[in-house]
Write a protein that holds these residues in place. Structure first.
Motif, mmCIF file in Angstrom:
data_model
loop_
_atom_site.group_PDB
_atom_site.id
_atom_site.type_symbol
_atom_site.label_atom_id
_atom_site.label_comp_id
_atom_site.label_asym_id
_atom_site.label_seq_id
_atom_site.Cartn_x
_atom_site.Cartn_y
_atom_site.Cartn_z
ATOM 1 N N ARG A 179 16.171 46.505 17.949
ATOM 2 C CA ARG A 179 14.986 46.473 17.102
ATOM 3 C C ARG A 179 14.215 45.174 17.286
ATOM 4 O O ARG A 179 13.009 45.147 17.162
ATOM 5 N N ASN A 180 14.894 44.121 17.566
ATOM 6 C CA ASN A 180 14.219 42.837 17.684
ATOM 7 C C ASN A 180 14.983 41.944 18.641
ATOM 8 O O ASN A 180 15.699 41.041 18.222
ATOM 9 N N PRO A 181 14.835 42.182 19.933
ATOM 10 C CA PRO A 181 15.694 41.507 20.904
ATOM 11 C C PRO A 181 15.579 39.987 20.893
ATOM 12 O O PRO A 181 16.543 39.286 21.183
ATOM 13 N N LYS A 182 14.403 39.499 20.542
ATOM 14 C CA LYS A 182 14.140 38.068 20.672
ATOM 15 C C LYS A 182 15.183 37.230 19.938
ATOM 16 O O LYS A 182 15.651 36.212 20.451
ATOM 17 N N ASN A 183 15.529 37.699 18.744
ATOM 18 C CA ASN A 183 16.432 36.893 17.932
ATOM 19 C C ASN A 183 17.851 36.834 18.466
ATOM 20 O O ASN A 183 18.666 36.067 17.979
ATOM 21 N N TYR A 184 18.140 37.688 19.423
ATOM 22 C CA TYR A 184 19.536 37.778 19.838
ATOM 23 C C TYR A 184 19.768 37.226 21.232
ATOM 24 O O TYR A 184 20.832 37.343 21.791
ATOM 25 N N LEU A 185 18.704 36.598 21.763
ATOM 26 C CA LEU A 185 18.831 36.044 23.104
ATOM 27 C C LEU A 185 19.946 35.012 23.177
ATOM 28 O O LEU A 185 20.651 34.896 24.174
ATOM 29 N N SER A 186 20.112 34.285 22.076
ATOM 30 C CA SER A 186 21.101 33.210 22.100
ATOM 31 C C SER A 186 22.517 33.760 22.246
ATOM 32 O O SER A 186 23.436 33.037 22.614
ATOM 33 N N LEU A 187 22.681 35.020 21.975
ATOM 34 C CA LEU A 187 24.027 35.594 22.073
ATOM 35 C C LEU A 187 24.347 36.055 23.494
ATOM 36 O O LEU A 187 25.468 36.489 23.775
ATOM 37 N N ALA A 188 23.350 35.960 24.376
ATOM 38 C CA ALA A 188 23.542 36.490 25.724
ATOM 39 C C ALA A 188 24.808 35.955 26.401
ATOM 40 O O ALA A 188 25.570 36.739 26.970
ATOM 41 N N PRO A 189 25.067 34.643 26.381
ATOM 42 C CA PRO A 189 26.283 34.157 27.061
ATOM 43 C C PRO A 189 27.555 34.811 26.522
ATOM 44 O O PRO A 189 28.448 35.181 27.294
ATOM 45 N N ILE A 220 27.062 47.014 25.633
ATOM 46 C CA ILE A 220 26.610 45.682 26.048
ATOM 47 C C ILE A 220 25.530 45.809 27.113
ATOM 48 O O ILE A 220 24.507 45.118 27.073
ATOM 49 N N ILE A 221 25.734 46.735 28.020
ATOM 50 C CA ILE A 221 24.726 46.905 29.070
ATOM 51 C C ILE A 221 23.398 47.315 28.446
ATOM 52 O O ILE A 221 22.330 46.834 28.818
ATOM 53 N N LYS A 222 23.495 48.167 27.468
ATOM 54 C CA LYS A 222 22.300 48.590 26.763
ATOM 55 C C LYS A 222 21.612 47.394 26.112
ATOM 56 O O LYS A 222 20.392 47.250 26.152
ATOM 57 N N LEU A 223 22.410 46.539 25.543
ATOM 58 C CA LEU A 223 21.863 45.348 24.894
ATOM 59 C C LEU A 223 21.159 44.471 25.920
ATOM 60 O O LEU A 223 20.056 43.978 25.690
ATOM 61 N N PHE A 224 21.785 44.314 27.067
ATOM 62 C CA PHE A 224 21.145 43.512 28.097
ATOM 63 C C PHE A 224 19.847 44.157 28.551
ATOM 64 O O PHE A 224 18.896 43.472 28.906
ATOM 65 N N GLY A 225 19.844 45.451 28.543
ATOM 66 C CA GLY A 225 18.607 46.155 28.883
ATOM 67 C C GLY A 225 17.467 45.734 27.987
ATOM 68 O O GLY A 225 16.321 45.621 28.408
ATOM 69 N N ALA A 226 17.790 45.468 26.719
ATOM 70 C CA ALA A 226 16.750 45.028 25.785
ATOM 71 C C ALA A 226 16.434 43.551 25.978
ATOM 72 O O ALA A 226 15.322 43.106 25.712
ATOM 73 N N LEU A 227 17.417 42.805 26.436
ATOM 74 C CA LEU A 227 17.214 41.349 26.532
ATOM 75 C C LEU A 227 16.526 40.918 27.825
ATOM 76 O O LEU A 227 15.747 39.978 27.821
ATOM 77 N N THR A 228 16.824 41.605 28.923
ATOM 78 C CA THR A 228 16.300 41.127 30.208
ATOM 79 C C THR A 228 14.782 41.002 30.273
ATOM 80 O O THR A 228 14.300 40.075 30.901
#
Lengths: 1091, 161
Positions: free
Chosen positions: A213-223, A241-249
């Motif tokens: 819903r709001n990927p920006k806020n979760y970028l810090s969790l990427a590592p 997790i892959i799905k999450l990365f799909g939103a973050l990339t």
């Protein structure tokens, strides 16, 4: 009391339990409803008892009935009672019933808060668990707010069983009560590293959903996730997790690169992870895996027994492809056959997916084939949804990028007509709009379209016969309009007119009737015109009578529009009849009512009209209105008040801020107003980077009408005023832009592949117009030109003059002449549209003194023997293809004989070749696709392929034809030369000063200069002359100095700096191609040396 | 509202609903309409067709086990394959719990089927991917229930014991 308990228990022994109920229902198949209503009565009795066990049993049965679709909301309070039982058995049933029956608007939920809180903190983990499960189904914002804290505590419960439930339900709580997210998030993050895998995956789930819903806020969790991805072995978690990365990339491109390796590993390791296909689109490198998918599809199609799981793979593969198609169309296109194969699949889901992909698959070659296939499916399709989907797809595919792939519009019209036969489609308006669009924009197709539409009108009863088909009767709207507007092409206008006035028409929807009425009038005019030629005037009078008889039906229509039009036209016809009875010829005048061609304008064309210099649309024209009453009035309201244009002038001292605010508001409104002409500074800047973007130079205009009215009415007026003034320019610009865009797409590199690939380019060949198939790109531009004005595109006019043995051809005129030798003269001449006409006159007067450069030079020789130009011709660069030039030749027969079998042939040079149809030899002539009766002229176009454009060139050619007299026919020959000047390869291209400056700074351009002496003309004439004759546009002018720009069809930039002092004009020029520049300068010099 | 799964339906080949779980608030009337419509579409499909179809703005993932259809509705951007996996996992759980499950088991013990589903999915999300831990939770809860019930005999309850 004891007795009561005993009684309750005894009753219970005889109660039905759930099993009995189910069995009973199964045994009462015939009177199920009756049986259940008795059961419900029993349940109601049971619920009245104090015994909780009885109640729980009743509630359990109710839950079952609820599933069967019976309303049990009346028992909500009893459910709460059972929920609050201390015994787990009953509690469990109570919560289950609640989770099935309660929803947010169930009012008893309010009563449960404390009970749930108690259960949440129960020492028994299953009590807690059951409460959490139930809560997840019926949590309301109130519950979420009240219980958020308790649930948060549970996230750190000692039992993983509770922890994972608590973590999962937190997501629901966040949705209902977002304020809880902030305090709970740190703890949620902790859970990502929980020792229990269940809790961990629950936390991943929740965070993934949040991040979506709001990927920006979760970028810090990427590592952290990256670590999880490489370490986790749980496929479910991996997919999340892959799905999450799909939103973050998309937010962090570096992430993409880092992910490639682990992801490819994963894909190779477990094929079923590829279901995380969402990832593929963000990972260009992972396209590798596309081949894998393709293999999967082909594998699955190859297998003889289509098992369901293979179908699943097919579906997923197609789905993945549609994602990839958006980013990497090429790689998908290579699997075209596979996809086409899928169109034949038995499974609708797979066919739909394949349909989605088709959009990217079509080319000029295969469009017809694909559509044919689709049409077959349309016939076979059973469900309306699938059929409608097919219909929209067919239209989508055909009309994409301006009908780019359609080579034959007759075919397209027939397809559209065929589609009208579909039963019960909702897409009638879509078909109608396509018909209108094509008929209006493709001039050449009109004859055919009109014929088809007339048939359609004639058979209108087939379309309207059935109420279900109401959607399709929209098509009649288009049919009626086309038949009316282009009625001159109708074979039997009278019949169509009758068809349009049938009483049955009155059953059509109002807006269609209105079009019928209006177009019946147009048809009437045409019919009158045809009939008045006859000696017998009764026919015409009968037609009028027909109108007068039939129109009253429409005058009575309930629809205002129909009524109004019908009564207007009825009165008109009555008047006409009166005149007819007095034997007055009226047809001409009636036709004049509908004279003039409708030129469609692109929806965005308005935007391209620039704001004239010196007009500040943001400046107040009247004093800004005062805002004495309220400071916080909405900007909108200000506007509304302003609307009555001459509101009394108010004086205000509005501070700067307020003004700015209003300006902003106005800009906003303007932005939303489709009629408003906007300045587009941003796109101007982009110009240099993308040499093809829409640009229109700012043109100085003098407004003859003072602009008084603020806001919309003004812009409307302005638009109207400017419309005529700009039309010419716009037509020019527009066409060029279109071409440019196309060029950009097709790329300049294409100029050499004139082989089979260029067949690909064969576009709307069926511009039945004057030309036939051998004229590829021209047609497309034709299509575009018709968007505006036809003739204007002509920029370069060359007239050829010459004398033939017994015919001299002059200004498009063939005349018999005494001369005995073949003589041919060619003049290059550039004229504006108006001047062109003038010039023709000049030719008639055998006089060629008007400024046209080389003309007078070569004129002398012809003078003594009635100089009669062969034909007027025009060479025009083709922007879509840097290697093509179109030569339009007007042939006019001025002699008394009939000319036929004209063949046009040019001796090809190494550099320039006449494009001939496939299969003909290099020396074959092209048949001019028409014959010329005496006094008739017509235009033919010929396409030349040009390799290098840096040098001017002359091509020799001959025109052979047969002159047919009453008694004899002779074969004649006419030699001519075509002069391709370098200028004719230039295309007027607007350029902005900043882009221009950038271009000069770039240092890629070679310099050259020329001096002209003794030029006695005002500077602006001089500029106009260069602009006109040599296709330049003025970038900037400062006093006696101006910068100019033009561009060749192959994309060479040509920049000029023109200075004048006294009678000397110096031109400094820069171009990336020195030879071209030298030749262009020579041509400019020549232009001026002759004045 | 965004959850992984919108709803799950179990229905028989004859079009009888056996289980329904809604993870988003939906009005009863709409529920009924959707169920009816969906059953019709799914039952009309031939056995060798793929398990996915698009319906309204949802994706439907279904699979047939013996006479029962398991049918889930997910959103556009959700993963079909994993949903298929969820269905299968649920069937496995039912199978383990009832011991080669049949339609009748679910009819007569429908509340048990719900309990299993609730242990497996929560709010449309997978709660635990381990079959073992789901079954353990169910067994223990059942044990608790039996503890509740076991001391009872009819006579006891009648206060005569």
């Amino acid at each position: 009391m004891a007795l009561k308990i005993v009684k309750g228990s005894i009753d219970r022994m005889f109660d039905k339990n759930l099993q009995d109920l189910v069995r009973g229902i199964r045994n009462h198949k015939e009177d199920e409803a009756k049986y259940i209503s008795t059961c419900i009565d029993e349940i109601k009795q049971e619920l009245k008892q104090d015994n909780i066990a009885v109640k729980a049993n009743a509630v359990c049965k109710l839950t079952y009935l609820q599933m069967l679709g019976y309303d049990v909301s009346w028992a909500a309070f009893n459910i709460v009672e059972v929920m609050s039982s201390s015994k787990f058995t009953y509690k469990r049933i109570g919560y289950l019933a609640a989770s099935q029956c309660f929803h947010e608007s169930t009012d008893v939920i309010m009563l449960t808060t404390n009970q749930i809180r108690k259960d949440l903190s129960s020492p028994n983990q299953y009590d807690t668990g059951v409460a959490l499960t139930g809560l997840s189904c019926f949590v309301t914002p109130d519950l979420a707010r009240d219980l958020a804290n308790d649930i948060m505590t549970l996230m750190s419960h000692t039992k993983p069983y509770i922890r994972k439930k608590a973590v999962l339900i937190m997501y629901k709580v966040f949705l209902k009560y977002p304020e809880s997210l902030r305090p709970a998030f740190p703890r949620l993050k902790e859970k990502l590293e929980d020792p229990d895998p269940g809790v961990q995956s629950a936390a991943v789930n929740v965070i993934c959903e949040l991040a979506r819903r709001n990927p920006k806020n979760y970028l810090s969790l990427a590592p952290l996730f990256f670590k999880l991805m490489t370490s986790s072995t749980n496929n479910w978690v991996l997919i999340k997790i892959i799905k999450l990365f799909g939103a973050l990339t998309p937010l962090e491109p570096r992430l993409g690169k880092k992910l490639i390796e682990p992801l490819t590993n994963l894909i190779h390791r477990k094929i079923h992870i590829f279901s995380s296909h969402k990832m593929l689109c963000s990972q260009s490198h992972l396209i590798v895996s596309l081949s894998r998918i393709a293999v999967l599809i082909s594998l699955s199609s190859g297998m003889p027994n289509h098992s369901a799981s293979i179908q699943v793979m097919k579906y997923l593969g197609l789905l993945a492809m549609s994602k990839i198609l958006k980013t990497h169309p090429k790689s998908v296109q290579s699997h075209k056959d596979l996809i086409l194969q899928c169109l034949d699949d038995k499974d609708e889901s797979i066919r739909l997916r394949a349909l989605d992909l088709l959009y990217g698959m079509v080319s000029k070659k295969n469009l017809m084939e694909i559509v044919k296939k689709l049409m077959l499916h349309v016939d076979k399709a059973e469900g309306t949804t699938y059929r409608d989907e097919l219909l929209t797809k067919i239209i989508d595919i055909c009309s994409q990028s301006n009908y780019q792939y359609i080579t034959n519009f007759e075919w397209y019209i027939s397809i559209l007509v065929e589609l009208t036969r579909l039963e019960g489609t909702r897409h009638g308006h879509l078909i109608a709009s396509q018909m209108l669009d094509v008929a209006i924009r493709v001039r050449a197709i009109r004859v055919f379209a009109v014929a088809q539409m007339a048939t359609l009108l004639d058979n209108a009863h087939l379309l309207t016969g059935n109420m279900q088909r109401m959607g399709i009767c929209e098509v009649l709207y288009a049919a009626a309009w086309i038949c009316g507007e282009f009625s001159e092409h109708l074979e039997n206008p009278m019949q169509t007119l009758e068809a349009m006035l049938r009483p049955k028409v009155a059953t059509l929807p109002g807006h269609i009737q209105a079009v019928y009425v209006q177009n019946a009038a147009k048809l009437f005019a045409t019919v009158l015109k045809n009939q008045e030629g006859n000696t017998d005037s009764t026919a015409a009078q009968e037609t009028s009578q027909l109108m007068i008889d039939r129109l009253p039906l429409f005058v009575q229509s309930a629809n205002l529009e129909v009524q109004e039009r019908a009564s207007c036209i009825l009165q008109l016809v009555k008047y006409i009849q009166k005149l007819q009875q007095k034997d007055v010829e009226v047809a001409e005048e009636v036709c004049a009512l509908f004279a003039g061609e409708l030129n469609p304008v692109a929806p965005k064309a308005q935007k391209k009209v620039p704001v004239p210099e010196g007009l500040d649309l943001d400046a107040w024209i009247n004093e800004p209105p005062s805002e004495s009453e309220s400071e916080d009035e909405q900007p909108k309201a200000i506007f509304a008040k302003e609307e009555p244009k001459h509101s009394r002038p108010r004086h205000t001292e509005v501070d700067e801020k307020e003004l700015a605010r209003r300006r902003e508001a106005r800009k906003q409104e303007q932005a939303n107003n489709p009629f408003y002409i906007k300045a587009s500074p941003s796109s101007q800047k982009a110009y240099q980077e993308a040499p093809g973007v829409e640009h229109i130079p700012v043109v100085q205009i003098d407004l003859s009408v003072p602009l008084k009215v603020p806001g919309l009415p003004m812009s409307d007026q302005y638009v109207k005023l400017e419309e005529e003034r700009r039309q010419k320019e716009r037509a020019d610009k527009k066409k060029k832009e279109k071409k440019k865009r196309k060029e950009k797409r097709s790329g300049r590199g294409r100029k050499h592949d004139s082989g089979p690939e260029s067949e690909e380019d064969i576009t709307p060949a069926h511009m039945v117009d004057i030309v036939t198939e051998e004229m590829p790109e021209v047609h497309r531009s034709c299509l575009n030109i018709t968007m505006n004005l036809k003739g204007n595109a002509r920029t370069n006019m060359i007239s050829a003059k010459g004398a033939v043995s017994s015919y001299v051809v002059s200004g498009g005129i063939f005349l018999p002449v005494k001369s005995s030798k073949h003589k041919k003269k060619k003049q290059k001449k550039e004229k504006e549209e108006k001047e062109k006409k003038k010039k023709k006159k000049h030719h008639h007067h055998h006089h060629h003194s008007d400024g046209g450069g080389e003309e007078s030079v070569q004129n002398g020789t012809v003078e003594e023997e009635e100089p009669l130009p062969v034909s007027v011709y025009d060479i025009q660069g083709n922007l879509q293809d840097g290697s093509q030039v179109v030569v339009s030749v007007i042939f006019e027969n001025k002699c008394d004989s009939f000319l036929k079998s004209m063949e046009f042939n040019v001796l090809d040079s190494l550099n320039s070749k006449l494009q001939r149809p496939e299969g003909s030899g290099p020396h074959d002539g092209l048949t001019v696709p028409f014959q010329l009766p005496p006094g008739v002229s017509n235009e033919a176009r010929f396409v030349f392929t040009v390799q290098s454009i840096v040098m001017p060139q002359k091509l020799k050619g001959t025109l052979t034809f047969i002159v047919k007299n009453e008694d004899s026919s002779t074969h004649e020959k006419l030699d001519f030369k075509l002069h391709f000047t370098c200028t004719s390869y230039l295309i007027t291209t607007p350029c902005y000063s900043d882009a221009f400056a950038k271009l000069l700074e770039s240092g890629d351009l070679k310099c050259s200069s020329v001096r002209l002496e003794g030029v006695i003309m005002p500077f602006h004439h001089l500029l106009a002359r260069i602009c006109f004759h040599h296709h330049f546009s003025v970038v900037e002018r400062i006093d006696s100095c101006a910068s100019m720009y033009s561009r060749s069809i192959q994309g060479h930039h040509v920049c000029l700096l023109v200075k004048t002092s006294g009678q000397t004009v110096s031109i400094d020029a820069k171009c990336d191609e020195p030879t071209l520049l030298g030749n262009v300068l020579d041509e400019i010099k020549q232009t001026f040396s002759q004045c | 509202m965004q959850v992984k799964m919108r709803f799950m339906l179990l229905f028989s080949r004859q079009g009888k609903l056996r289980l329904q779980k809604w993870y988003t608030a939906t009005a009863e009337r709409d529920k009924k309409k959707m169920v009816r419509e969906l059953m019709q579409i799914v039952l009309a499909r031939k056995p060798k067709m793929c398990s996915f179809l698009e319906w309204r703005d949802l994706k439907i993932v279904y699979k047939r086990y013996a006479s029962l259809y398991f049918c889930c509705a997910i959103e556009e951007q959700d993963n079909e394959l994993i949903t298929l996996e969820v269905i299968h996992r649920f069937v496995e759980l039912l199978d383990k719990y009832f011991g080669s499950v049949c339609e009748l088991d679910i009819i007569f013990n429908f509340e048990k089927a719900y309990f299993i589903l609730d242990e497996f999915l929560m709010g449309g999300e997978i709660q635990d991917t381990s079959k073992k831990s789901v079954l353990k939770a169910i067994e223990q809860a059942d044990l608790l229930q039996e503890e509740d019930e076991s001391p009872r005999s009819v006579l006891e309850e009648m206060g005569l014991a």
